[in-house]
Design a protein around this motif. Structure first.
Motif, short mmCIF file in Angstrom:
data_model
loop_
_atom_site.label_atom_id
_atom_site.label_comp_id
_atom_site.label_asym_id
_atom_site.label_seq_id
_atom_site.Cartn_x
_atom_site.Cartn_y
_atom_site.Cartn_z
N LYS A 138 48.48 -10.91 26.30
CA LYS A 138 47.54 -12.23 26.10
C LYS A 138 46.61 -12.60 26.96
O LYS A 138 46.85 -12.42 28.35
CB LYS A 138 48.28 -13.65 25.60
N TYR A 139 45.53 -12.83 26.62
CA TYR A 139 44.21 -13.36 27.34
C TYR A 139 43.77 -14.67 27.08
O TYR A 139 43.17 -14.75 25.76
CB TYR A 139 43.22 -12.20 27.44
N THR A 140 43.73 -15.69 27.99
CA THR A 140 43.55 -16.84 27.74
C THR A 140 42.32 -17.28 28.66
O THR A 140 42.38 -16.89 29.76
CB THR A 140 44.59 -18.03 27.80
N GLY A 141 41.38 -18.03 28.08
CA GLY A 141 40.10 -18.51 28.93
C GLY A 141 39.00 -19.03 28.01
O GLY A 141 39.21 -18.85 26.82
N ALA A 142 38.19 -19.42 28.84
CA ALA A 142 36.75 -19.64 28.25
C ALA A 142 36.13 -18.52 27.56
O ALA A 142 36.17 -17.40 28.32
CB ALA A 142 35.92 -20.41 29.23
N CYS A 143 35.23 -18.73 26.77
CA CYS A 143 34.80 -17.82 26.07
C CYS A 143 33.11 -17.84 26.08
O CYS A 143 32.68 -19.00 26.33
CB CYS A 143 34.82 -17.62 24.56
N PHE A 144 32.42 -16.69 26.30
CA PHE A 144 30.85 -16.71 26.24
C PHE A 144 30.74 -16.15 24.63
O PHE A 144 30.97 -15.02 24.38
CB PHE A 144 30.41 -15.65 27.35
N VAL A 145 29.48 -16.72 24.16
CA VAL A 145 29.22 -16.29 22.67
C VAL A 145 27.76 -15.91 22.87
O VAL A 145 26.83 -16.47 23.43
CB VAL A 145 29.24 -17.59 21.70
N VAL A 146 27.71 -14.70 22.25
CA VAL A 146 26.31 -14.07 22.08
C VAL A 146 26.18 -13.80 20.52
O VAL A 146 27.00 -13.39 19.91
CB VAL A 146 26.18 -12.71 22.96
N LYS A 147 24.99 -13.47 20.10
CA LYS A 147 24.63 -13.17 18.72
C LYS A 147 24.41 -11.64 18.45
O LYS A 147 25.41 -11.02 19.08
CB LYS A 147 23.19 -13.95 18.35
N ASP A 148 23.76 -11.31 17.39
CA ASP A 148 23.71 -10.06 17.13
C ASP A 148 22.62 -9.24 17.99
O ASP A 148 21.81 -9.57 18.60
CB ASP A 148 22.87 -10.00 15.72
N CYS A 183 36.50 -8.66 14.48
CA CYS A 183 36.57 -9.84 13.88
C CYS A 183 36.52 -9.75 12.48
O CYS A 183 35.69 -8.66 12.04
CB CYS A 183 35.97 -11.26 14.41
N GLN A 184 37.14 -10.22 11.77
CA GLN A 184 36.94 -10.27 10.29
C GLN A 184 36.10 -11.47 9.80
O GLN A 184 35.94 -11.71 8.39
CB GLN A 184 38.20 -10.39 9.25
N GLU A 185 35.76 -12.32 10.51
CA GLU A 185 34.74 -13.53 10.08
C GLU A 185 33.64 -13.64 11.01
O GLU A 185 33.59 -13.05 12.13
CB GLU A 185 35.42 -14.93 10.18
N ARG A 186 32.41 -14.34 10.65
CA ARG A 186 31.44 -14.34 11.62
C ARG A 186 31.80 -15.49 12.71
O ARG A 186 31.30 -16.94 12.47
CB ARG A 186 30.13 -14.78 10.86
N LEU A 187 32.60 -15.26 13.75
CA LEU A 187 32.81 -16.16 14.85
C LEU A 187 31.67 -16.86 15.50
O LEU A 187 32.02 -17.79 15.99
CB LEU A 187 34.01 -15.55 15.56
N VAL A 188 30.50 -16.05 15.57
CA VAL A 188 29.66 -16.44 16.65
C VAL A 188 29.14 -17.84 15.90
O VAL A 188 28.23 -18.65 16.38
CB VAL A 188 28.52 -15.60 16.57
N ASP A 189 29.24 -18.27 14.44
CA ASP A 189 28.69 -19.38 13.93
C ASP A 189 29.77 -20.23 14.07
O ASP A 189 29.57 -21.63 13.42
CB ASP A 189 28.37 -19.13 12.54
N ILE A 190 31.09 -20.13 14.27
CA ILE A 190 32.20 -21.01 14.46
C ILE A 190 32.63 -21.65 15.93
O ILE A 190 32.79 -22.72 16.22
CB ILE A 190 33.29 -20.38 13.93
N ILE A 191 32.54 -20.54 17.00
CA ILE A 191 32.85 -20.82 18.34
C ILE A 191 31.70 -20.89 19.06
O ILE A 191 30.78 -20.22 18.88
CB ILE A 191 33.78 -19.71 18.62
N LYS A 192 31.88 -21.91 20.08
CA LYS A 192 30.60 -21.94 20.98
C LYS A 192 31.00 -21.53 22.49
O LYS A 192 32.38 -21.51 22.65
CB LYS A 192 30.23 -23.41 20.96
N THR A 193 30.14 -21.13 23.22
CA THR A 193 30.33 -20.77 24.46
C THR A 193 31.01 -21.87 25.48
O THR A 193 30.84 -23.17 25.23
CB THR A 193 29.11 -20.68 25.27
N GLY A 194 32.19 -21.73 26.23
CA GLY A 194 32.96 -22.82 26.72
C GLY A 194 34.29 -23.12 25.80
O GLY A 194 35.47 -23.42 26.59
N ASP A 195 34.32 -22.59 24.81
CA ASP A 195 35.67 -22.91 23.96
C ASP A 195 36.84 -22.10 24.58
O ASP A 195 36.53 -20.79 25.21
CB ASP A 195 35.59 -22.43 22.53
#
Length: 249
Positions: free
Chosen positions: A69-79, A185-197
Motif C-alpha cells: 500500500k502507498y498512502t500520501g498526497a497526490c499530484f494531479v496533471v491533465k492530458d 484508472c477506469q474513470e476520469r479521476l483528474v476531474d474528481i481528485i485534486k492536488t494535495g488530496d
C-alpha cells in the motif's frame, strides 16, 4: 546462455498489454505468475542494510522497500503530459546509475510543466517530492522514449502513477526500470481528485481510495508486470528468476 536468457526475458516483458494497445519489446511485462507486490528479495534487503552503502543508493529501485500500500498526497496533471515536461532534455546528461546524479535528476522531475500548474511537483530547493502518488489524464508520458522520465519521477519519490492511459513506451520503461507502478484508472479521476488530496493505492486489491471523499475506485490490475517492478526492474528480475546469471557467476 546469458544472451539466450536475456532474450527470453525481453520476449516475456513484451507480452503485457494495456488499453493503449500491445507493447513492443523490450519493456512491458510478464510471463511469471500474476503475483501481487511483495517484500524485497533477500539480495535487496542485504544490499540495503549494508553500512557502507550511500544512503541515496537505497532509494534506487533495486534496493527500495516494496509495500503493498502507498498512502500520501497526490499530484494531479491533465492530458498529454509529455516526457519533456516530465524531465527536460537538458537534464538527460545526468547518469541515473550514480547515486548523487540519480538524486539530482529527481529534483528536476516535472519541472517542464507549463505555468498553468501553479504547484511544483518538487519544491524549489528540495530534492524530493511530497507527492508519492500522481494522478494523470490521457496519454501520459507521450513524446520521446527517454528512460529518464520514469526514473526522474521515481528518484523524486513518486511510487505510483494512476492515469487514464499511457504512451506505451513510457509504460514499458516504468516497468523495465522498476521505478513506478503504472496503473490505469477506469474513470476520469483528474476531474474528481485534486492536488494535495490524501490517497491510498492498494496493490493487493488494485484499488485507489480518496480519503478526502471516502470513495474507492477500481484500477486495472498490473498482472504479470508486478513481479518485474517488485524486483527493481527488468535486469534484477531476470537475475532473480535465473534467466541471466550474475556477473560473478
Amino acid at each position: 546462455c546469458t544472451m539466450l536468457g536475456f532474450a527470453v526475458a525481453l520476449t516475456m516483458v513484451a507480452s503485457v498489454t494495456s488499453r493503449a494497445g500491445a507493447f513492443v519489446p523490450p519493456i512491458s511485462a510478464a510471463g511469471a505468475a500474476a503475483t501481487r507486490p511483495a517484500c524485497q528479495s533477500s539480495v535487496a534487503r542485504q544490499a540495503a542494510a549494508s553500512d557502507d552503502m550511500d544512503p541515496r543508493e537505497k532509494e534506487m529501485p533495486k534496493f527500495r522497500e516494496r509495500p503493498t500500500k502507498y498512502t500520501g498526497a497526490c499530484f494531479v496533471v491533465k492530458d498529454n503530459i509529455d516526457t519533456d515536461q516530465i524531465i527536460p532534455a537538458e537534464y538527460l546528461t545526468l547518469v541515473p546509475s550514480k547515486a548523487d546524479e540519480y538524486e539530482k535528476l529527481g529534483s528536476y522531475a516535472m519541472i517542464g510543466l507549463p505555468s498553468v500548474y501553479k504547484t511544483r511537483f518538487v519544491e524549489e530547493g528540495s530534492m524530493k517530492t511530497k507527492y508519492p502518488i500522481m494522478i494523470a489524464g490521457d496519454n501520459f508520458g507521450c513524446g520521446s522514449s527517454r528512460e529518464h522520465a520514469p526514473i526522474a519521477l521515481g528518484a523524486a519519490g513518486a511510487r505510483v502513477v494512476v492515469a487514464e492511459s499511457y504512451a506505451r513506451i513510457f509504460f514499458r520503461n516504468s516497468i523495465a526500470t522498476g521505478e513506478l507502478y503504472p496503473y490505469e484508472c477506469q474513470e476520469r479521476l483528474v476531474d474528481i481528485i485534486k492536488t494535495g488530496d490524501e490517497l491510498t493505492v492498494d496493490l493487493s486489491t488494485d484499488t485507489l481510495t480518496n480519503h478526502a471523499s471516502g470513495k474507492e475506485y477500481p484500477l486495472t490490475p498490473l498482472g504479470d508486470a508486478a513481479p518485474v517492478i517488485n524486483a527493481g526492474g527488468l535486469f534484477p528480475f531476470a537475475i532473480q528468476t535465473g534467466m541471466i546469471k550474475k556477473l560473478e557467476e
